[in-house]
Design an enzyme around this catalytic site. Structure first.
Site, PDB file in Angstrom:
ATOM      1  CB  THR A  33      -0.987  -0.057   1.191  1.00 46.58           C
ATOM      2  OG1 THR A  33      -1.935   1.006   1.071  1.00 46.58           O
ATOM      3  CG2 THR A  33      -0.297   0.071   2.539  1.00 46.58           C
ATOM      4  CG  ASN A  34      -0.382   4.738  -1.349  1.00 47.99           C
ATOM      5  OD1 ASN A  34      -1.003   5.560  -0.693  1.00 47.99           O
ATOM      6  ND2 ASN A  34      -0.936   4.093  -2.370  1.00 47.99           N
ATOM      7  NE  ARG A  35       5.838   7.047   3.740  1.00 51.79           N
ATOM      8  CZ  ARG A  35       6.310   6.364   4.789  1.00 51.79           C
ATOM      9  NH1 ARG A  35       5.609   6.290   5.891  1.00 51.79           N
ATOM     10  NH2 ARG A  35       7.478   5.780   4.714  1.00 51.79           N
TER      11      ARG A  35
END
Ligand code: CTP
Ligand code: CA
Length: 221
Positions: A33-35
């Site tokens: 995933t990402n931030r």
């Protein structure tokens, strides 16, 4: 020039906004995933609602509460977000892709990867570029808006994306700046139109930027 202090009216307009990250499963217990927190997209959805629009918010997994009077639809992966957005494209007057969509996904394993038999390599394949697909089949009346999360030559990259994806506007944000961008409450947005004209919306909290983004778009239409 300055933006009008009054929020423009979008009564009778349908607006679709995307927000948050996507999750790409590796196996039943792990994902990539990402931030992204989803706060910027949620602020944009709220601002369009405040302007009187009928808003649909397609969001990845987020912790932030959704605004009232906005139709929310939760998705997980980039593929699910692509289906949710592309199937709703034709009825929208405005689409704003603020989500941080994964560019690559693994082929998920049905069984949990075991460390003894895993060789440590991930093979990733490209996901669908939702925004580019929207741009390639955009009806004449539709306003298509992208985001460009960049580090380094922010505006150069953003200008290339506006042309490549056939967008009307792109909002560039520098995600390398301390405390700004992906996870925080503040952001700096620079708007770019197709003619290459820039407008710096400044460094502000995301709620304010959401309203300024709606004002900016109205001023350009
Ligand atoms: N986007 C999308 N579908 C993807 C990837 C990105 O719709 N699979 C959208 C994002 O929501 C954003 C815009 O495309 O509005 C730009 O995303 P960004 O990650 O900045 O650009 P990319 O085209 O993915 O290029 P790169 O990550 O290499 O900079
Ligand atoms: Ca990307």
């Amino acid at each position: 020039w300055v933006l009008s202090p009054r929020l423009p009216r979008f009564e009778g307009k349908r607006v679709l906004v995307t927000a948050g990250p996507t999750r790409e499963d590796l196996d039943p217990v792990r994902f990539l995933t990402n931030r992204s927190s989803g706060k910027m997209g949620i602020a944009i959805a709220r601002a369009f609602r405040d302007a009187g629009a009928q808003v649909t918010l397609i969001h990845g997994p987020i912790q932030v509460p959704l605004p009232a009077m906005v139709e929310g639809f939760g998705v997980r992966s980039a593929a699910e977000m692509a289906n949710a957005v592309l199937s709703r494209q034709m009825e929208q007057d405005v689409i704003v892709m603020a989500a941080a969509v994964a560019d690559y996904r693994p082929r998920p394993s049905v069984h949990k990867l075991k460390k003894e038999s895993f060789d440590g390599r991930l093979h990733l394949e490209r996901t669908t570029d939702i925004l580019a697909t929207l741009g390639s089949r955009k009806p004449d009346h539709q306003i298509l808006v992208g985001f460009a999360a960049e580090t380094g030559s922010v505006l150069e990259h953003a200008a290339r994306k506006i042309a490549r994806k056939n967008l009307d506007f792109i909002f560039a944000n520098d995600v390398s700046a301390e405390g700004l961008g992906f996870a925080g409450d503040r952001n700096r947005l620079i708007a770019l139109n197709r003619g290459g004209v820039q407008h710096d919306l400044g460094t502000r909290d995301k709620e304010r930027l959401g309203h300024d983004l709606v004002r900016y778009l109205a001023s350009q239409l």
